[in-house]
Design an enzyme around this catalytic site. Structure first.
Site, PDB file in Angstrom:
ATOM      1  N   LYS A   1     -12.620  -1.358   6.482  1.00 54.67           N
ATOM      2  CA  LYS A   1     -11.882  -2.311   7.307  1.00 54.67           C
ATOM      3  C   LYS A   1     -12.278  -2.205   8.777  1.00 54.67           C
ATOM      4  O   LYS A   1     -12.721  -3.168   9.357  1.00 54.67           O
ATOM      5  CB  LYS A   1     -10.388  -2.125   7.113  1.00 54.67           C
ATOM      6  CG  LYS A   1      -9.905  -2.801   5.835  1.00 54.67           C
ATOM      7  CD  LYS A   1      -9.193  -1.925   4.895  1.00 54.67           C
ATOM      8  CE  LYS A   1      -8.981  -2.619   3.553  1.00 54.67           C
ATOM      9  NZ  LYS A   1      -8.279  -1.753   2.617  1.00 54.67           N
TER      10      LYS A   1
ATOM     11  N   TRP B   1       0.817  -1.216   0.000  1.00 56.92           N
ATOM     12  CA  TRP B   1       0.000   0.000   0.000  1.00 56.92           C
ATOM     13  C   TRP B   1       0.844   1.256   0.000  1.00 56.92           C
ATOM     14  O   TRP B   1       0.516   2.232  -0.680  1.00 56.92           O
ATOM     15  CB  TRP B   1      -1.001  -0.012   1.154  1.00 56.92           C
ATOM     16  CG  TRP B   1      -2.100  -0.991   0.907  1.00 56.92           C
ATOM     17  CD1 TRP B   1      -2.406  -2.093   1.649  1.00 56.92           C
ATOM     18  CD2 TRP B   1      -3.038  -0.980  -0.190  1.00 56.92           C
ATOM     19  NE1 TRP B   1      -3.468  -2.767   1.087  1.00 56.92           N
ATOM     20  CE2 TRP B   1      -3.878  -2.103  -0.030  1.00 56.92           C
ATOM     21  CE3 TRP B   1      -3.248  -0.140  -1.283  1.00 56.92           C
ATOM     22  CZ2 TRP B   1      -4.912  -2.405  -0.930  1.00 56.92           C
ATOM     23  CZ3 TRP B   1      -4.274  -0.435  -2.173  1.00 56.92           C
ATOM     24  CH2 TRP B   1      -5.089  -1.550  -1.986  1.00 56.92           C
TER      25      TRP B   1
ATOM     26  N   ASP C   1      -1.711   6.774   6.005  1.00 52.72           N
ATOM     27  CA  ASP C   1      -2.801   5.914   5.551  1.00 52.72           C
ATOM     28  C   ASP C   1      -3.086   4.941   6.696  1.00 52.72           C
ATOM     29  O   ASP C   1      -2.270   4.070   6.994  1.00 52.72           O
ATOM     30  CB  ASP C   1      -2.358   5.163   4.283  1.00 52.72           C
ATOM     31  CG  ASP C   1      -3.410   4.166   3.787  1.00 52.72           C
ATOM     32  OD1 ASP C   1      -4.467   4.033   4.432  1.00 52.72           O
ATOM     33  OD2 ASP C   1      -3.156   3.535   2.744  1.00 52.72           O
TER      34      ASP C   1
HETATM   35  C1  LIG Z   1      -7.595  -1.365   1.535  1.00 56.35           C
HETATM   36  C2  LIG Z   1      -6.488  -0.406   1.612  1.00 56.35           C
HETATM   37  C3  LIG Z   1      -6.324   0.616   0.661  1.00 56.35           C
HETATM   38  C4  LIG Z   1      -7.203   0.741  -0.555  1.00 56.35           C
HETATM   39  O1  LIG Z   1      -8.472   1.140  -0.199  1.00 56.35           O
HETATM   40  P1  LIG Z   1      -9.595   1.410  -1.311  1.00 56.35           P
HETATM   41  O2  LIG Z   1     -10.712   1.906  -0.445  1.00 56.35           O
HETATM   42  O3  LIG Z   1      -9.878   0.130  -1.999  1.00 56.35           O
HETATM   43  O4  LIG Z   1      -9.081   2.448  -2.232  1.00 56.35           O
HETATM   44  C5  LIG Z   1      -5.291   1.504   0.828  1.00 56.35           C
HETATM   45  N1  LIG Z   1      -4.462   1.428   1.905  1.00 56.35           N
HETATM   46  C6  LIG Z   1      -4.585   0.458   2.830  1.00 56.35           C
HETATM   47  C7  LIG Z   1      -3.640   0.414   3.977  1.00 56.35           C
HETATM   48  C8  LIG Z   1      -5.598  -0.486   2.715  1.00 56.35           C
HETATM   49  O5  LIG Z   1      -5.735  -1.438   3.646  1.00 56.35           O
END
Ligand SMILES: *Cc1c(COP(=O)(O)O)cnc(C)c1O
Length: 359
Positions: A194, A100, A170
């Site tokens: 999540k 990511w 993030d």
């Molecule tokens: C799932 C995830 C993403 C991507 O998220 P989307 O909502 O599909 O764009 C980005 N960063 C992390 C750490 C993730 O777990």
């Protein structure tokens, strides 16, 4: 009944689903579903304001921070951040700890100058970098990290010292899984699917001062300041997702808040890592112990065939979503806030039983 170990969209608290179901057809006496209400209605404005206030309280931030509910997932943030905060003559530092953070860097690289100020890729992304392995630019526009690498199962347990540089994170897969000193961060963001609710909404929490610093030359829909001024009602918001985030935030309160969740999350992860470490090499953890994720436990078996057999037997026994991400394979158990201790105990028992059958 199944045990849902999906990485995202993921398990939601059953109490939240029951509440949403109970008021689905008649939201607070309006005779309409929340799905049918105008986002300009007083009812939705209350949902929006309440969710923002609760997030600020859990994150311990005051009125110098703004909460935003946006769309486009965390992936849109990969682009919005450099669009808003990376001017032409500056560089942005990225700390690479897995897939990511790599994606975030690659996307930003299409818009401006970026640098990997640290990377643990050579070691297979099993750990976060130590202080000595981080070489920050003198005056970067910002420093970006990924607090929990959902695919590799690697998590920051202590934040790097970035001095006065703006730190952006993030936190898609571990937001509100533990208390956070949010004031260290200029901006954090998280796709909701999540740990916060369903897919469709992305939470951004940022210093207002930072949001106002973006150029006015970029499209309005991509400017944080525009969404901030409109309290996330610039255009039609993902209203049902925000509503479910609100219910989830109330649920966190009834569970005892972030300290209680953090303690439970530690115990949950300890169960699964304990089963791995006690297996005499039958199960092999991916992350190094000091960087192990409490949210996404990644591990392997001796061969791809053994992994396939494990995943099939697990599925039959009612454990779903355990296959590792298609880019890395193996097994991944996602233990977000809504996963119960009982679910983790059941998985641990299953792992022991499978090993006895095969070993
Ligand atoms: C799932 C995830 C993403 C991507 O998220 P989307 O909502 O599909 O764009 C980005 N960063 C992390 C750490 C993730 O777990």
């Amino acid at each position: 009944m199944v045990y849902n170990f999906n990485a995202g969209p993921a398990i939601l608290p059953s109490a939240v689903l029951a509440e949403a179901q109970a008021e689905l057809r008649d939201y607070h006496g309006t005779g309409m579903s929340i799905l049918e209400l105008s986002h300009r209605s007083t009812e939705y404005e209350a949902v929006n304001a309440d969710a923002q206030a609760r997030l600020k309280a859990f994150l311990g931030v005051g009125d110098d921070y703004q909460v935003l509910f946006l769309q486009g997932g965390a992936s849109l943030q990969f682009a919005m951040i450099p669009l808003n905060f990376l001017p032409e003559n500056r560089v942005a530092d990225y700390l690479l700890t897995g897939s990511w953070s790599e994606k975030a860097l690659t996307e930003a690289g299409t818009l401006g100058e970026v640098r990997a100020a640290a990377s643990t890729r050579a070691g297979g992304y099993r750990t976060v970098p130590g202080a000595a392995e981080i070489a920050l630019s003198e005056r970067p526009a910002y420093v970006h990290l990924t607090s929990n690498e959902t695919i590799h199962g690697v998590q920051w347990h202590e934040w790097p010292d970035v001095g006065a540089r703006p730190l952006i994170a993030d936190m898609s897969s571990d937001i509100l899984s533990r208390p956070l000193d949010t004031n260290r961060f200029a901006l954090i963001y998280a796709g909701a699917q999540k740990n916060l609710g369903p897919s469709g909404a992305t939470v951004v929490v940022a210093r207002k001062e930072l949001l106002d610093s973006a150029p006015e030359t970029i499209p309005a829909i991509l400017r944080y300041a525009i969404h901030a001024r409109a309290s996330s009602l610039y255009n039609t918001p993902p209203s049902f997702a925000v509503y479910l985030i609100g219910l989830t935030l109330r649920w966190i309160e009834t569970e005892g808040g972030l300290d209680a969740l953090a303690e439970r999350n530690r115990r949950k992860a300890a169960l699964i890592y304990g089963a791995i470490d006690g297996s005499g090499g039958f199960y092999r953890g991916h992350a190094l112990p000091e960087s192990r994720s409490l949210m996404n436990v990644t591990f392997r078996l001796a061969t791809p065939e053994a992994e396939k057999a494990f995943l099939m037997a697990a599925d039959e026994a009612g454990f779903v979503g355990l296959a590792g991400h298609r880019s890395v394979g193996g097994v991944r158990a996602s233990l977000y806030n809504a996963m119960t201790l009982d679910g983790c105990t059941a998985l641990t028992d299953f792992m022991g039983e499978f090993m006895r059958r095969r070993g």
